[in-house]
Motif scaffolding. Structure first.
Motif: not given
Ligand SMILES: Nc1nc2c(ncn2[C@@H]2O[C@H](COP(=O)(O)OP(=O)(O)O)[C@@H](O)[C@H]2O)c(=O)[nH]1
Ligand SMILES: [Mg+2]
Length: 278
Positions: A93-96, A98-100, A125-127, A229-231, A257-259
């Protein structure tokens, strides 16, 4: 994934054997690839009378997925355009967020973020570090408190085109946490009854069977507008995505497709089918 390769070799091996045993093999492979029993049976049934069973199967998958592929678009005539991101712990979620934020900033929109994962200090802190990197405003609490109050403050104070609401990770079977999430939607809707304008469910591509339950349970809390769909870079299981698409007909708004903030793409059915062959 060796999916199509495996399928082909299995089908080659059994050429000359009866049609029934070839479709049974196809069905087994589909089940193994997380398509689920019902969808596997249906796809097999629908494909087995075709001359080229593989081409037929690909056609079926295309017709399930293609209508659901969408661009990630916002309508800033509704300002702030409010997007909530929900999903289980660690799904991305949090990474997404950032991506959006990165995509929308590049389109010239102003973006604020509400840090409604108030349970872990590290989450805020991450956000915060994403917000400063991407030059977005952030609403947060430095002490653990009711996440709905952060949403309330953000909704009242934001002047941006878009408000992205990050939420705490929760297991869909944790009733208390799901109630907290429900409260976030209520607070948002109270301040603006057209909001949230988008409710995105983030789904880890490596999730198997459990993904269906996730869609069902999160959908009960608030209707889902679409999924990200992440990861997808991590050896995704194809079947899960097809199953969700087939069962819920939810728009596929993008893939992770990544972090990094740049690792977000439109879902490509063609590439997805290509990857299945690998
Ligand atoms: N390889 C990869 N890692 C991802 C992707 N999206 C998130 N992550 C990693 O998955 C972990 C959890 O992501 P986070 O955004 O903190 O998840 P949240 O708990 O749902 O907020 C982190 O280490 C991210 O860097 C992705 O699309 N690809
Ligand atoms: Mg998070």
């Amino acid at each position: 994934m060796l999916f199509f390769k495996k399928l082909k070799s299995t089908i080659c091996k059994i050429t000359g054997i009866t049609e029934d045993s070839s479709s049974a093999a196809l069905e087994d492979i589909l089940i193994e690839a997380d398509f689920g029993v019902d969808l596997a049976a249906r796809l097999t049934k629908e494909s087995k009378y075709e001359d080229d069973i593989l081409a037929a199967l690909k056609g079926k998958l295309e017709s399930i997925l293609q209508p659901l592929v969408k661009d990630f678009e916002v309508d800033v005539s509704q300002k702030p355009y409010v997007i909530v991101l929900a999903g289980v712990n660690g799904c991305g979620k949090t990474t997404t967020v950032a991506k959006i934020a990165y995509i929308l900033k590049n389109k010239g929109f102003s973006v604020d973020i509400a840090a409604c994962d108030t349970f872990r200090v590290a989450a805020t802190e991450q956000l915060s570090s994403w917000a400063s990197k991407l030059n977005c405003g952030i609403f947060k609490s430095d002490t653990p408190k009711d996440p709905a109050s952060v949403a309330f403050e953000a909704m009242q104070s934001t002047k941006s085109d878009v408000l992205l609401v990050d939420t705490a990770g929760r297991l869909q079977n944790n009733i208390n946490l799901m109630n907290e999430l429900s409260k976030i939607y209520r607070v948002i809707g109270k301040i603006n009854n057209t909001a949230p304008h988008m409710n995105v469910l983030i789904m880890d591509a490596t999730t198997g069977q459990n993904s269906i339950d996730q869609v069902k349970e999160f959908g009960k809390v608030h209707p889902i507008s679409g999924i990200v769909i992440s990861k997808m870079d991590g050896g995704a299981k194809g079947g899960t995505i097809v199953r969700i698409a087939d069962e819920f007909k939810l728009p596929i708004l993008g893939i992770g497709t990544g972090e990094t903030e740049r690792s977000f793409e439109k879902f490509s059915v063609e590439r997805f089918l290509e990857d299945l062959k690998k």
